[in-house]
Design a protein around this motif. Structure first.
Motif, PDB file in Angstrom:
ATOM      1  N   ILE A 239      53.432  -7.710   7.716  1.00 39.86           N
ATOM      2  CA  ILE A 239      53.845  -8.657   8.754  1.00 39.86           C
ATOM      3  C   ILE A 239      52.989  -8.473  10.004  1.00 39.86           C
ATOM      4  O   ILE A 239      52.650  -9.434  10.689  1.00 39.86           O
ATOM      5  CB  ILE A 239      55.344  -8.480   9.100  1.00 39.86           C
ATOM      6  N   LYS A 240      52.583  -7.253  10.271  1.00 41.00           N
ATOM      7  CA  LYS A 240      51.834  -6.936  11.480  1.00 41.00           C
ATOM      8  C   LYS A 240      50.348  -7.240  11.361  1.00 41.00           C
ATOM      9  O   LYS A 240      49.646  -7.229  12.361  1.00 41.00           O
ATOM     10  CB  LYS A 240      52.022  -5.460  11.835  1.00 41.00           C
ATOM     11  N   LYS A 241      49.866  -7.484  10.140  1.00 39.74           N
ATOM     12  CA  LYS A 241      48.435  -7.691   9.912  1.00 39.74           C
ATOM     13  C   LYS A 241      48.133  -9.149   9.578  1.00 39.74           C
ATOM     14  O   LYS A 241      48.700  -9.693   8.634  1.00 39.74           O
ATOM     15  CB  LYS A 241      47.957  -6.836   8.730  1.00 39.74           C
ATOM     16  N   ALA A 242      47.248  -9.760  10.352  1.00 39.51           N
ATOM     17  CA  ALA A 242      46.819 -11.118  10.005  1.00 39.51           C
ATOM     18  C   ALA A 242      46.107 -11.049   8.668  1.00 39.51           C
ATOM     19  O   ALA A 242      45.385 -10.096   8.375  1.00 39.51           O
ATOM     20  CB  ALA A 242      45.884 -11.669  11.073  1.00 39.51           C
ATOM     21  N   GLY A 243      46.343 -12.037   7.844  1.00 37.33           N
ATOM     22  CA  GLY A 243      45.736 -12.046   6.511  1.00 37.33           C
ATOM     23  C   GLY A 243      45.325 -13.441   6.126  1.00 37.33           C
ATOM     24  O   GLY A 243      45.208 -14.327   6.975  1.00 37.33           O
TER      25      GLY A 243
END
Length: 152
Positions: A89-93
């Motif tokens: 959730i914390k990492k843009a992907g």
């Protein structure tokens, strides 16, 4: 669980809400989400895990932030990480791929190649003599100076 969402994710979220929330309440119901998220072709168990992380208060619907979380996790799952978790959730992907929004999500993805007009070898379409004359007249009405116009 703080997360920063990209402009592309936010635009996709608005598009999904526009389709899944036609009344404009800002809420994506579980029923609407099932139809839209099914387009991801992810297994139901994966989508269930994504829903559990996105609907933290177990409301049965998603508001703006919850939808952003779900779309981000769908993108991660589609790229091969089918175990949704809080760290993702914390990492843009990768942007979620949903067929109803395919041309939109691909144009929003900064890593996808640009969409070119459907022309031979990617060139601009042939300009007709009539169009050329029309554009020259339009250009001249702006009163160019030495062939240039101001940007104002």
């Amino acid at each position: 669980m703080s997360a920063s969402f990209t402009p592309e994710e936010r635009r996709l979220q608005k598009l999904v809400l526009a389709k899944g929330d036609p009344t404009g309440t800002g809420v994506l119901t579980g029923e609407a989400a099932v139809k839209i998220f099914a387009e991801s072709n992810l297994p139901p168990a994966t989508l269930g895990g994504i829903w559990a992380l996105a609907d933290v208060e177990n409301n049965g619907y998603l508001t703006g932030r919850g939808l952003l979380i779900a779309l981000r996790l769908i993108g991660w799952a589609q790229s091969g990480d089918e175990d949704p978790n809080e760290m993702l959730i914390k990492k843009a992907g990768p942007l979620a791929k949903l067929p109803s929004f395919s041309s939109i999500s691909e144009s929003l993805n900064p890593f996808s190649p640009p969409i070119l007009p459907n022309t031979a070898a990617g060139r601009a379409p042939q300009l007709t003599p009539e169009d050329r004359s029309k554009f020259i007249r339009l250009f001249n009405t702006i009163k160019p100076v030495n062939g240039f116009i101001t940007g104002e």
